[in-house]
Write a protein that holds these residues in place. Structure first.
Motif, short mmCIF file in Angstrom:
data_model
loop_
_atom_site.label_atom_id
_atom_site.label_comp_id
_atom_site.label_asym_id
_atom_site.label_seq_id
_atom_site.Cartn_x
_atom_site.Cartn_y
_atom_site.Cartn_z
N UNK A 1 119.46 -62.45 -10.70
CA UNK A 1 119.73 -61.59 -11.87
C UNK A 1 118.82 -60.36 -11.87
N UNK A 2 117.52 -60.58 -11.70
CA UNK A 2 116.59 -59.44 -11.76
C UNK A 2 116.78 -58.49 -10.57
N UNK A 3 117.10 -59.03 -9.40
CA UNK A 3 117.35 -58.14 -8.26
C UNK A 3 118.62 -57.32 -8.50
N UNK A 4 119.63 -57.94 -9.10
CA UNK A 4 120.86 -57.21 -9.42
C UNK A 4 120.55 -56.05 -10.37
N UNK A 5 119.75 -56.31 -11.38
CA UNK A 5 119.41 -55.26 -12.35
C UNK A 5 118.66 -54.12 -11.65
N UNK A 6 117.77 -54.48 -10.75
CA UNK A 6 116.97 -53.48 -10.04
C UNK A 6 117.88 -52.57 -9.20
N UNK A 7 118.83 -53.16 -8.49
CA UNK A 7 119.72 -52.35 -7.63
C UNK A 7 120.67 -51.51 -8.49
N UNK A 8 121.18 -52.08 -9.57
CA UNK A 8 122.08 -51.32 -10.45
C UNK A 8 121.35 -50.09 -10.99
N UNK A 9 120.09 -50.27 -11.38
CA UNK A 9 119.31 -49.13 -11.90
C UNK A 9 119.12 -48.07 -10.81
N UNK A 10 118.86 -48.51 -9.59
CA UNK A 10 118.68 -47.53 -8.49
C UNK A 10 119.96 -46.75 -8.26
N UNK A 11 121.11 -47.43 -8.32
CA UNK A 11 122.39 -46.76 -8.06
C UNK A 11 122.62 -45.63 -9.07
N UNK A 12 122.14 -45.83 -10.31
CA UNK A 12 122.32 -44.75 -11.31
C UNK A 12 121.12 -43.81 -11.35
N UNK A 13 120.26 -43.91 -10.35
CA UNK A 13 119.19 -42.90 -10.23
C UNK A 13 117.87 -43.30 -10.85
N UNK A 14 117.72 -44.60 -11.21
CA UNK A 14 116.44 -45.04 -11.80
C UNK A 14 115.75 -46.02 -10.85
N UNK A 15 115.37 -45.51 -9.68
CA UNK A 15 114.81 -46.39 -8.66
C UNK A 15 113.40 -46.85 -9.02
N UNK A 16 113.19 -48.14 -8.94
CA UNK A 16 111.87 -48.75 -9.12
C UNK A 16 111.74 -49.84 -8.07
N UNK A 17 110.58 -50.02 -7.47
CA UNK A 17 110.46 -51.16 -6.55
C UNK A 17 110.63 -52.48 -7.30
N UNK A 18 111.18 -53.47 -6.63
CA UNK A 18 111.38 -54.77 -7.28
C UNK A 18 110.06 -55.52 -7.33
N UNK A 19 109.64 -55.92 -8.54
CA UNK A 19 108.31 -56.55 -8.66
C UNK A 19 108.29 -57.63 -9.74
N UNK A 20 109.39 -58.31 -9.95
CA UNK A 20 109.43 -59.31 -11.02
C UNK A 20 108.72 -60.61 -10.59
N UNK A 21 108.10 -61.26 -11.54
CA UNK A 21 107.50 -62.57 -11.28
C UNK A 21 108.63 -63.59 -11.14
N UNK A 22 108.67 -64.34 -10.04
CA UNK A 22 109.73 -65.34 -9.92
C UNK A 22 109.53 -66.49 -10.90
N UNK A 23 110.61 -67.00 -11.43
CA UNK A 23 110.51 -68.24 -12.21
C UNK A 23 111.77 -69.07 -12.00
N UNK A 24 111.64 -70.36 -12.31
CA UNK A 24 112.66 -71.33 -11.92
C UNK A 24 112.56 -72.53 -12.86
N UNK A 25 113.65 -73.28 -12.98
CA UNK A 25 113.56 -74.53 -13.74
C UNK A 25 114.40 -75.61 -13.05
N UNK A 26 114.08 -76.84 -13.36
CA UNK A 26 114.88 -77.97 -12.89
C UNK A 26 114.84 -79.04 -13.97
N UNK A 27 115.99 -79.57 -14.35
CA UNK A 27 116.05 -80.64 -15.36
C UNK A 27 116.31 -81.96 -14.66
N UNK A 28 115.41 -82.91 -14.88
CA UNK A 28 115.58 -84.23 -14.26
C UNK A 28 115.42 -85.29 -15.33
#
Ligand SMILES: Cc1cc2nc3c(=O)[nH]c(=O)nc-3n(C[C@H](O)[C@H](O)[C@H](O)COP(=O)(O)OP(=O)(O)OC[C@H]3O[C@@H](n4cnc5c(N)ncnc54)[C@H](O)[C@@H]3O)c2cc1C
Length: 408
Positions: free
Chosen positions: A300-327
């Protein structure tokens, strides 16, 4: 002729988000989402959780209803497959024979389940779990099966094991490594989750590989192990990781190395082509080597980063990864990315069913694994994003609220 717009290959989590974020960013050109799976884009996490438990159905896991795509003027072409990229002409060819021009192409091709190269892998009842179709097939068989063998004690394997026990099946998990979740979490967290499964009646064979599946009448009946055992099974779920879908990128001559290689802006070796999500390997600032991350947040965050670059708002991708698992009753949340040698500081008491493990590399916080401790997880994401220093004494002391350490 239609003006070339953005074509997204793959209508999974990342592809869907890319198309959506382009419209959110005000992109006016054509947006085309090509997906080889039938139906509307859907979420994969419930496939091993609420969907398997029968608590959500196929409609409830869809990311948006059909009307959403029409309202946003997103052309969804599914099921169809992009079979070729002509980088010179900036066109893609689809399996249906269509040829489409692009001004920017985004590869969001995801990954596919890895299967062991052993005899009997094609027997009926030996299943992987990656797609909605896989989950539907598994759901049907879970109702009839009595003995499940799960190959691989990773997230998907452990989630399926819990679900199957809840349905009353006998469950054996066979894992090649000597503990669960070897690459993903500390031994403390992995042992806690494995103990919780044992308490529910799941059996484990650790340090054990699979040498063959055997059966009769085309159906699986047993799993043969490196320990010389024959484990009876009328259903097998293989959860031994994934292979990124890189073949399209490779045949287009893009740089590929265990994932489609992208730069800090998620652009491939061709500036008109980006790659995101499970298929992409990117240089994350907090790891020595480029990484390929398999998570919803990353897609999701990488998609947002590329979409922003396509419209001229380029920023390097630098989000903190996070994840969950339900057991079962346990929710694991991970912020950051640990490496094998990172130290581990325990915070809280596993016996209380609520704790976190803070991982450190060279004295810096690298990741936080939280069991049933959402507040620690949320604070950890902020600490990692800000690079706030934290000592192991602070980490180990539950009276020190992690949120209080976050710089205002
Ligand atoms: C059972 C399961 C449980 C999970 N649980 C969690 C969880 O709890 N938390 C979490 O963070 N993550 C979880 N994940 C991982 C998460 O779902 C993935 O990381 C995420 O879906 C990645 O998104 P993506 O868009 O990169 O790839 P995908 O969602 O895999 O989408 C890629 C799509 O591209 C299609 N495609 C590939 N090649 C082509 C082509 N040439 N033409 C057209 N289409 C193509 C594929 O068929 C696929 O539909 C889970 C995954 C699974 C399978």
């Amino acid at each position: 002729m239609q003006q070339p717009g953005v074509i997204v290959v793959g209508s999974g989590q990342g592809g869907f988000q890319l198309a959506t974020s382009l419209r959110d960013e005000g992109y006016q050109g054509p947006v085309t989402l090509v997906g080889e799976e039938p139906g509307l884009p859907y979420q994969r996490p419930p496939l091993s959780k609420s969907f398997l438990a029968g608590k959500t159905d196929a409609g409830q896991i869809e990311l948006r209803p059909a009307a959403f795509y029409a309202e946003r003027n997103i052309a969804l072409i599914a099921p169809d497959r992009v079979t070729n990229i002509d980088r010179g002409a900036r066109r893609v060819t689809l399996a249906s024979g269509a040829s489409l021009a692009y001004e920017h192409l985004v590869l969001a091709t995801g990954a596919r389940a890895r299967m062991p190269a052993v005899a009997g892998v094609n027997l009926q009842g030996v299943l992987a779990l990656r797609t909605r179709a896989d989950a539907q097939a598994l759901l049907g068989r879970l109702r009839e099966a009595r003995r499940l063998v799960v190959v691989g004690a990773g997230f998907i394997g452990l989630e399926v094991a819990v679900m199957a026990r809840q349905l009353g099946l006998e469950v054996r998990v066979i894992e090649f490594a000597d503990r669960a979740l070897l690459r993903a979490v500390s031994a403390t967290t992995a042992d806690y989750l494995a103990q919780a499964q044992l308490a529910r009646g799941v059996e484990f064979s650790m340090g054990t590989g699979v040498t063959a599946f055997t059966g009769g009448g085309g159906r699986v009946e047993a799993v043969l192990t490196t320990g010389g055992e024959s484990v009876a099974a009328d259903l097998v779920v293989v959860g031994i990781g994934v292979e990124p879908n890189v073949e399209l990128a490779t045949s287009a001559g893009l740089q590929v190395q265990a994932g489609i290689v992208v730069d800090r802006h998620l652009a491939t070796s061709d500036p008109f082509i980006s790659a995101i999500g499970d298929c992409a390997r990117y240089p994350a600032g907090y790891c020595d080597a480029p990484v390929r991350i398999e998570s919803v947040q990353n897609a999701v965050d990488q998609a947002r980063c590329v979409a922003a670059r396509i419209v001229g708002k380029a920023e390097p991708y630098a989000k903190v990864p996070w994840f969950w698992s339900d057991q079962g009753d346990n929710r694991l949340q991970i912020a950051g990315l640990a490496e094998a040698g990172d130290s581990a500081v325990l915070r809280g008491d596993p016996a209380a069913g609520k704790f976190s493990v803070l991982r450190f590399r060279d004295g810096r916080l690298s990741a936080v694994e939280s069991i049933n401790s959402a507040a620690d997880h949320m604070a950890a994401r902020k600490l990692l994003a800000a690079g706030t220093p934290i000592s192991s004494t602070q980490a180990a002391d539950p009276s020190v609220k992690l949120a209080a350490l976050v710089a205002p």
